[in-house]
Design a protein around this motif. Structure first.
Motif, PDB file in Angstrom:
ATOM      1  N   ARG A  35      -5.881   2.345  -7.798  1.00 45.39           N
ATOM      2  CA  ARG A  35      -5.915   3.594  -7.045  1.00 45.39           C
ATOM      3  C   ARG A  35      -7.358   4.084  -7.040  1.00 45.39           C
ATOM      4  O   ARG A  35      -7.702   5.102  -7.628  1.00 45.39           O
ATOM      5  N   TYR A  76      -5.118   6.656  -2.000  1.00 46.63           N
ATOM      6  CA  TYR A  76      -4.046   5.690  -1.817  1.00 46.63           C
ATOM      7  C   TYR A  76      -4.042   4.693  -2.966  1.00 46.63           C
ATOM      8  O   TYR A  76      -5.011   4.574  -3.718  1.00 46.63           O
ATOM      9  N   ARG A  95       0.832  -1.197   0.000  1.00 47.06           N
ATOM     10  CA  ARG A  95       0.000   0.000   0.000  1.00 47.06           C
ATOM     11  C   ARG A  95       0.867   1.247   0.000  1.00 47.06           C
ATOM     12  O   ARG A  95       1.930   1.294   0.623  1.00 47.06           O
ATOM     13  N   ASP A 117       0.387   5.561   0.466  1.00 48.80           N
ATOM     14  CA  ASP A 117      -0.401   6.767   0.686  1.00 48.80           C
ATOM     15  C   ASP A 117       0.423   7.968   0.228  1.00 48.80           C
ATOM     16  O   ASP A 117       1.455   8.267   0.847  1.00 48.80           O
TER      17      ASP A 117
END
Lengths: 112, 115
Positions: free
Chosen positions: B69, B74, B22, B24
């Motif tokens: 996305r 994120y 992941r 961000d």
């Protein structure tokens, strides 16, 4: 083929010395060039970005130059300090889209 | 201002398993990039999102890799099934501007080890 080369792969200097790191690229039609530093086990920290229309950029003790005709960029570090020890990476955007092509990096060691 | 964050920092999985990374980005950055560095090689581009759209996925190695996305915030990068050669450090970067002043800011990376 669009490539980026950094020589030397490693460099060791005594504290206080001024030094130059080299980056060469194969295609002069670059969009921009970015210098990064990477500390062991960490991410990349952006140092300077030079647009294709610019000749140099400065930030503190760092000065980056760009010569598109010769396919070269240099990163000048003045009065080096042990805290400058890191791997320095050069990356080129050839295509205006942000896709960066990286060199292998130069590992710099500044000895106290 | 928070920088680019990535999770997990490390992942060790066995060949054939699935892993999801992941990223961000910095708040407000529409551009999001994935890169990876495999052992002994230079960092290589994987793909580029502008908001939720894939702008350039020319660096994706094969169809075992899927990036998303959703909502333009994120991003996730899923590897399924993982192979030994997928081991490396996966970096995410984001940027605010397009054009010649497109300064990219990188996260700390996710170190993936496939056994």
């Amino acid at each position: 083929k669009q490539e980026v080369t950094q020589i030397p792969a490693a460099l060791s200097v005594p504290e206080g010395e001024n030094l130059v790191l080299n980056c060469s690229f194969t295609d002069s039609a670059i969009y921009n060039l970015q210098w990064f530093r990477q500390d062991p086990g960490k991410g990349l920290t952006s140092l300077l970005l030079i647009q294709s229309s610019q000749r140099e950029q400065t930030s503190g003790r760092l000065n980056a130059s760009l010569d598109k005709s010769s396919g070269r960029s240099t990163l000048y570090i003045a009065a080096s300090q042990p805290g400058d020890s890191a791997t320095y990476l050069c990356a080129v955007d050839y295509n205006q889209g942000g896709k960066l092509i990286f060199g292998q990096g130069t590992e710099l060691s500044v000895k106290p | 201002e928070a920088g680019v964050t990535q999770f997990p920092s490390h992942s060790v999985i066995e060949k054939g398993q699935t892993v999801t990374l992941r990223c961000d980005p910095i708040s407000g950055h529409d551009n999001l990039y994935w890169y990876r560095r495999v052992m002994g090689k230079e960092i290589k581009f994987l793909l580029h999102f502008v908001k939720e759209s894939k702008q350039d996925e020319s660096g994706m190695p094969n169809n075992r890799f899927l990036a998303e996305r959703t909502g333009g915030t994120y991003s996730t990068l899923k590897v399924q099934p993982a192979e030994l050669e997928d081991s490396g450090v996966y970096f995410c970067a984001s940027s605010l501007l397009a054009g010649p002043n497109n300064e990219q800011f990188f996260g700390p990376g996710t170190r993936l080890t496939v056994l």
